[in-house]
Design a protein around this motif. Structure first.
Motif, PDB file in Angstrom:
ATOM      1  N   GLN A   1     -16.603 -22.896-110.888  1.00  0.00           N
ATOM      2  CA  GLN A   1     -16.068 -22.989-109.092  1.00  0.00           C
ATOM      3  C   GLN A   1     -16.801 -23.075-107.985  1.00  0.00           C
TER       4      GLN A   1
ATOM      5  N   GLY B  64     -17.475 -21.508-104.802  1.00  0.00           N
ATOM      6  CA  GLY B  64     -17.794 -19.587-104.769  1.00  0.00           C
ATOM      7  C   GLY B  64     -18.807 -19.564-105.332  1.00  0.00           C
ATOM      8  N   SER B  65     -18.460 -19.908-107.060  1.00  0.00           N
ATOM      9  CA  SER B  65     -19.071 -19.599-107.943  1.00  0.00           C
ATOM     10  C   SER B  65     -20.354 -18.454-108.242  1.00  0.00           C
ATOM     11  N   GLY B  66     -21.231 -19.095-106.833  1.00  0.00           N
ATOM     12  CA  GLY B  66     -23.037 -18.295-106.858  1.00  0.00           C
ATOM     13  C   GLY B  66     -23.361 -19.645-107.325  1.00  0.00           C
ATOM     14  N   LYS B  67     -23.619 -20.726-107.362  1.00  0.00           N
ATOM     15  CA  LYS B  67     -24.178 -21.717-108.337  1.00  0.00           C
ATOM     16  C   LYS B  67     -25.131 -21.749-107.599  1.00  0.00           C
TER      17      LYS B  67
ATOM     18  N   THR C  98     -26.063 -20.169-104.630  1.00  0.00           N
ATOM     19  CA  THR C  98     -27.318 -19.012-104.522  1.00  0.00           C
ATOM     20  C   THR C  98     -28.139 -19.200-105.363  1.00  0.00           C
TER      21      THR C  98
HETATM   22  N1  LIG Z   1     -24.941 -17.609 -96.028  1.00  0.00           N
HETATM   23  C1  LIG Z   1     -24.181 -17.510 -96.619  1.00  0.00           C
HETATM   24  N2  LIG Z   1     -23.190 -15.975 -95.996  1.00  0.00           N
HETATM   25  C2  LIG Z   1     -22.560 -15.453 -96.359  1.00  0.00           C
HETATM   26  N3  LIG Z   1     -21.850 -15.696 -97.276  1.00  0.00           N
HETATM   27  C3  LIG Z   1     -22.401 -16.600 -98.266  1.00  0.00           C
HETATM   28  C4  LIG Z   1     -23.621 -17.391 -97.791  1.00  0.00           C
HETATM   29  N4  LIG Z   1     -24.191 -18.574 -98.782  1.00  0.00           N
HETATM   30  C5  LIG Z   1     -22.569 -18.354-100.160  1.00  0.00           C
HETATM   31  N5  LIG Z   1     -21.736 -18.216 -99.659  1.00  0.00           N
HETATM   32  C6  LIG Z   1     -21.080 -16.948-100.321  1.00  0.00           C
HETATM   33  O1  LIG Z   1     -21.229 -16.529-101.278  1.00  0.00           O
HETATM   34  C7  LIG Z   1     -20.686 -17.029-102.838  1.00  0.00           C
HETATM   35  C8  LIG Z   1     -21.103 -18.356-103.074  1.00  0.00           C
HETATM   36  O2  LIG Z   1     -21.573 -19.088-102.395  1.00  0.00           O
HETATM   37  P1  LIG Z   1     -22.126 -20.561-103.197  1.00  0.00           P
HETATM   38  O3  LIG Z   1     -23.854 -20.067-103.680  1.00  0.00           O
HETATM   39  O4  LIG Z   1     -22.649 -21.298-102.102  1.00  0.00           O
HETATM   40  O5  LIG Z   1     -21.405 -20.796-104.104  1.00  0.00           O
HETATM   41  P2  LIG Z   1     -21.216 -22.123-105.233  1.00  0.00           P
HETATM   42  O6  LIG Z   1     -22.870 -23.176-104.735  1.00  0.00           O
HETATM   43  O7  LIG Z   1     -21.205 -21.624-106.908  1.00  0.00           O
HETATM   44  O8  LIG Z   1     -20.098 -22.832-104.480  1.00  0.00           O
HETATM   45  C9  LIG Z   1     -19.450 -17.946-101.189  1.00  0.00           C
HETATM   46  O9  LIG Z   1     -18.624 -16.975-101.590  1.00  0.00           O
HETATM   47  C10 LIG Z   1     -19.889 -17.822-100.244  1.00  0.00           C
HETATM   48  O10 LIG Z   1     -18.512 -17.776 -99.758  1.00  0.00           O
END
Ligand SMILES: Nc1ncnc2c1ncn2[C@@H]1O[C@H](COP(=O)(O)OP(=O)(O)O)[C@@H](O)[C@H]1O
Ligand SMILES: [Mg+2]
Lengths: 241, 787
Positions: free
Chosen positions: A49, A51-54, A56
């Motif tokens: 979903q 915000g799951s960290g994909k 990242t």
């Molecule tokens: N640069 C950032 N600063 C702070 N929080 C972040 C940043 N990038 C992502 N996040 C947080 O890390 C979590 C994972 O994000 P992300 O990897 O983008 O999820 P996905 O790609 O699965 O939607 C989310 O809660 C997002 O809000």
């Protein structure tokens, strides 16, 4: 057709990767200890979903970002210990990226956007070939603003594969596209995976797409929740959403 | 061409308007540097070439009457290579096309024709025939002012006799590059000219047979001037010598040097200021421009370009802007230098111009300009390039706004949300706002500092003509007379008031320093010629001491009560140690004042006059002038009122050019800053502004958010600019003040007003240009752009 090669060593391997953004009240733990391995030539769908960290995780695999803790290996090299220069050449020689928003250089034409990469890669294909493989044989001399979203994404794919990367990392490549255009983009990715044997990681939050992969990794709340092998793959045209 | 190079060129083309605005600001700095150095080197080079070709002498001296054989003794002095003895006298002219009398300096030419030194350059006709007593050559500017051509005649009073002189030719002389009459403060080609006549004719007219009263000396190469000056002084002392001096005491040379010094001062003050301002602006604009490229920087790194390569790419982009700025600056600099030097050449009557701008000026300005952009870019590039690609590519996190004083203020004043957006944007990015503010205030400052010259000149003129020299005119007597002369002058037709005065050359010594100056004796009852103290109040000079200019006192380290040695360079040549009793304010010129009673007591003589200051009834001027022309004792008339008017006109013409130049620079800076700030705001906030439109805001309301911030900052910048401008004016006044002109530091309200008006108009213009873009913005496209 080379297909999926099962050699001994995985392309990517992670050990206990965590990622924390911010600090104090704004602290977000995006990854909470990810262990996984991606094989050569494999097509993996990373599902989870929003915000799951994909993203990242993918950014860390592609050395666009560094983990807070844990180790990342590309074949036998540990990326988490490499210098900035080593990471640059790693990206240059081995990885291709495709993003949801195509990230094209607006002032360069389709062909030139691809040339941007072929000019610095070790053994690239011709920009034209890359664009053909990505399913965009015409419209090579158009600027991004003159292309539709799907076309722009295919330019981005051409740009990603033009260097003949070992891995292709795609972050929601169809996220901004309608389903018909999305299918075209997926077809391009599947063809490239099959023909060139490029290990491909495809991020999506779209469950239907998982059928086109060899393997599906489910991510939830920063952890690997499940891993499923597809006994039977579907062609992108058979998928719809 | 590689794709990345193509990107470079297309990017530059895309942001051409912004790049041009930066380049223009940069070009300003380059132009100022080129113009000031070009003007100096052209004028200096021209002067030096002229001096060399026409053999301008090194040492000069005047006397009352020295026997001709003394010339040989002078020639035998150590260090002297050539001597030119001559007769030089000021005379009154009775020109047909002038009601008032004119003045001329008569100079003798040797029998052989051309003198060995200070060779006049024949411009038309021929040298006068030495055997024809009525044949003369006249200076070209004077001839032009009166339409005289060879063969024409005019009247002069020579040795008390009216004579009809025939013009044989016109000439220019290196001794009269700056052609200025005795006691005048600026050239007046109608009222003052130089007349060259054969030596026998001059000797006969002035009763100087077998004698000379003026001498010019050339030194042997490498010889020092001081010993020659001292020796010459000693030789001439018995014959009424008034003090030998080097080139620095020669009027034309000194005035020209004064002008060059002012240019040099400008060259030191102005370019650094402009470079500082442009460096600041370039820095601001580039860093914001590059900040907008953040995502592309991340992308380039993601696809494998190295940090160094990406940095190089953006540095090249900045260097492109730098190169354009340098090219424009050099072009404008060369053109303006040409214009300015041509104007000065005409003013100074150079027969030719040696145009030169040192390669060093080009190299220096070019290097400074490119370094300015590169430094500006480097900082910005560095910040973006070092980011990890993932961070660079993700849009910068939405700015964190916090609630603070602004919000309380907003709530209290019930401000609209769009106004709050403006205020929050300023408080959220104070650095950015400060740069815009600084840029606009710098423009105001540049304008204040250039308009300030008009204010300074007005004060100087007021002091010179309304406060201290209140006479309509001053009569010069050919030799000192008793008090009765003042009474005789009072009896001339139309004279309302006559006051005698006495002026003589003196040598002032303080420690090792010596200055040749004029000392003016003034009676207590004098109302026309007044002396102003340091506060500008009219004062009498206490008996027993002297009054010296404040500026000179500061330079020599003198204060009231200090004793200085004053050598009278008129018979009897005596030296006295006198206390300084008063410090005076003199904007134009530098004179020492002494109480008449004190002076004649020291000289043990009955009071004398050689100047008479007059108030004359305008209605009787015709009769008055005729009487003056008929009075042999009068060797000249200085028309103070006329001088003032002319001075005004001349100054205004020259100043106008200069002020126009700086005003243009000020406007360019304003446009460069505000246009760029607005354009960047527009692209940074396109998404936000488009969202407002979706919400139903009108174009005008949306524009208000964009324009409002700049308008507010510009308004705030104005008082800062006034303050900076005052400082800048102080710097310029100090840098430009010389012994000839002390620039007072006064800035009028009109100056502040005009500077403000111009800058605000320029700001409004450039912001409105950007507003037109805002109006045409396509909402859908703007919204589709990723945030
Ligand atoms: N640069 C950032 N600063 C702070 N929080 C972040 C940043 N990038 C992502 N996040 C947080 O890390 C979590 C994972 O994000 P992300 O990897 O983008 O999820 P996905 O790609 O699965 O939607 C989310 O809660 C997002 O809000
Ligand atoms: Mg994501």
């Amino acid at each position: 057709m080379i297909g999926r090669m099962m050699s001994g060593l995985p392309v990517f391997r992670t050990e206990g990767v965590t990622k924390v953004y911010g600090s104090g009240a704004a602290r977000v733990q995006a990854l909470r200890g990810v262990d996984l391995a991606l094989d050569e030539g494999e097509m993996v769908v990373l599902l989870g979903q929003s915000g799951s960290g994909k993203s990242t995780l993918m950014n860390i695999l592609g050395a666009l970002d560094t983990p807070t803790a844990g180790r990342v290996f590309f074949r036998d090299r540990e990326l988490t210990r490499a210098s900035d220069a080593a990471l640059t050449s790693f990206r240059r020689d081995h990885v291709g990226f495709v993003f949801q928003f195509y990230n094209l250089v607006p002032s360069l034409t389709a062909r030139e956007n691809v040339a941007l990469v072929t000019e610095i890669a070790a053994k690239p294909m011709r920009p034209e070939e890359a664009l053909e493989r990505a399913g965009l044989p015409d419209r090579m001399d158009h600027f991004p603003a003159e292309l539709s979203g799907g076309e722009q994404q295919r330019v981005a794919i051409a740009r990603a594969i033009a260097k003949r990367p070992d891995v292709l990392l795609c972050d929601e490549p169809t996220g901004a596209l309608d389903s018909k255009t999305g299918v075209r983009v997926l077809e391009a990715l599947v063809d490239i995976n099959a023909e060139l044997g490029t290990a491909t990681t495809l991020i999506t939050h779209n469950v239907a797409i998982r059928k086109i992969a060899h393997r599906v990794i489910f991510l939830a709340d920063g952890r690997v929740a499940d891993v499923v092998e597809n006994a039977e793959r579907l062609a992108p045209s058979e998928v719809s959403w | 061409m590689s794709a990345i190079t193509r990107k470079l060129l297309r990017d530059l083309r895309r942001i051409w308007a912004q790049s041009l605005a930066i380049a223009l600001v940069l070009a300003c700095g380059v132009t100022v540097l080129i113009v000031s150095h070009g003007s100096i080197s052209t004028l200096t080079g021209t002067r030096d070439a002229y001096y060399e070709r026409q053999r301008f002498a090194d040492v000069f001296a005047s006397a009352t009457r020295a026997p001709e054989r003394l010339g040989e003794q002078i020639g035998a002095l150590d260090g002297v290579s050539q001597v030119e003895t001559r007769i030089a006298r000021h005379v009154v002219l009775d020109m047909e096309d002038m009601a008032e009398p004119g003045m001329a300096l008569v100079k003798s030419l040797p029998d052989s024709g051309e003198p060995a030194l200070n060779i006049p350059l024949l411009r038309s006709g021929a040298l006068p025939d030495p055997l024809e007593p009525d044949e003369v050559a006249v200076s070209e500017p004077f001839a032009e002012a009166h339409g005289l051509i060879p063969g024409d005649r005019f009247r002069a009073i020579l040795g008390g006799q009216a004579r009809d002189l025939r013009v044989s030719g016109t000439m220019l002389s290196p001794e009269h590059i700056y052609s200025i009459g005795p006691g005048a403060i600026m050239p007046d080609d109608r009222r003052f000219g130089v007349i060259w006549m054969g030596r026998p004719a001059a000797a006969a007219a002035f009763d100087l047979d077998g004698a000379f009263n003026d001498v010019a000396v050339a030194l042997t190469p490498g010889a020092r001037a001081e010993p020659v000056i001292a020796a010459l002084d000693e030789l001439l002392a018995r014959y009424g010598g008034t003090g030998a001096h080097g080139r620095e005491g020669q009027v034309s040379h000194a005035m020209l040097q004064h002008e060059l010094d002012q240019f040099a001062a400008l060259a030191v003050i102005m370019p650094p200021v402009f470079f500082l301002v442009s460096a600041f602006l370039v820095n601001m604009v580039l860093s914001r421009l590059i900040a907008q490229e953040r995502q592309q920087i991340g992308l380039l790194k993601a696809v494998g370009y190295s940090t160094g390569r990406v940095a190089a790419h953006y540095l090249m982009m900045s260097a492109g802007i730098g190169v354009a700025g340098v090219a424009i600056g050099w072009g404008a600099g060369v053109l303006l230098t040409g214009g300015i030097t041509a104007m000065l050449a005409e003013f100074f009557r150079f027969p030719f111009l040696v145009r030169q701008i040192s390669p060093a000026a080009f190299a220096l300005s070019g290097a400074l300009a490119v370094a300015t952009v590169l430094l500006g870019a480097l900082r910005a590039v560095w910040g973006s390039v070092r980011l990890r690609p993932a961070v660079a590519m993700s849009p910068p996190a939405p700015a964190k706004f916090s609630r603070g004083a602004v919000d309380r203020l907003g709530a209290a004043l019930r401000l609209r949300q769009t106004t709050m957006m403006i205020l929050r944007s300023i408080t959220r990015w104070p650095g950015r706002a400060a740069v815009t503010l600084f840029g606009v205030s710098a423009s105001v400052a540049v304008l204040v500092a250039s308009f300030f010259f008009f204010d300074a000149i007005e004060v100087m003129l007021d002091e010179m003509f309304n406060q201290s020299n209140r006479q309509h005119m001053t009569l010069r007597l050919s030799e000192p007379r008793g008090d009765a002369a003042t009474l005789a002058a009072a009896a001339l037709p139309g004279v309302l008031r006559a006051e005698g005065a006495f002026s003589m050359p003196v040598r002032l010594s303080v420690g090792p320093r010596e200055e040749l100056m004029r000392m003016e004796a003034r009676g207590d009852d004098a109302e026309l010629l007044r002396v102003l103290d340091a506060d500008g109040r009219s004062v009498d000079i206490p008996t027993g001491g002297i009054a010296i200019p404040e500026r000179m006192a500061a330079e020599l380290g003198l204060s009231v009560g200090a004793r200085v040695t004053v050598e009278f360079l008129a018979p009897p040549r005596e030296t006295h140690a006198l206390p300084v009793t008063t410090l005076t304010r003199q904007s134009l010129g530098e004179e020492i004042y002494i109480d008449a009673g004190t002076l004649f007591g020291l000289m043990r003589q009955a009071p004398q006059v050689n100047r008479i200051n007059l108030m004359v009834d305008d209605a009787a001027l015709g009769d008055f002038y005729r009487a003056v022309t008929d009075t042999p004792a009068i060797s000249g008339v200085m028309l103070v009122t006329e001088t003032r008017d002319q001075f005004n006109a001349q100054i205004e013409e020259n100043l106008f050019t200069m002020v126009f130049f700086y005003a243009t620079l000020g406007i360019l800076i304003t446009v460069g800053v505000t246009y760029n700030a607005a354009r960047i705001q527009l692209s940074e906030r396109a998404h936000e502004l488009a969202s407002l439109r979706v919400l139903g805001f009108t174009r005008g309301e949306v524009a208000y958010v964009l324009v409002g911030e700049l308008a507010l900052l510009s308004l705030l910048a104005v008082p800062v600019g006034w303050w900076l401008g005052y400082g800048f004016a102080a710097l310029t006044a100090q840098g430009l003040s010389t012994e000839f002109a002390e620039i007072p530091l006064v800035v009028s309200r009109a100056t502040y007003g005009w500077a403000t008006l111009i800058v605000l108009a320029a700001a409004a213009g450039s912001v409105l240009a950007v507003r037109r873009r805002l109006d045409r913005i396509d909402i859908v496209t703007a919204l589709k752009q990723k945030e």
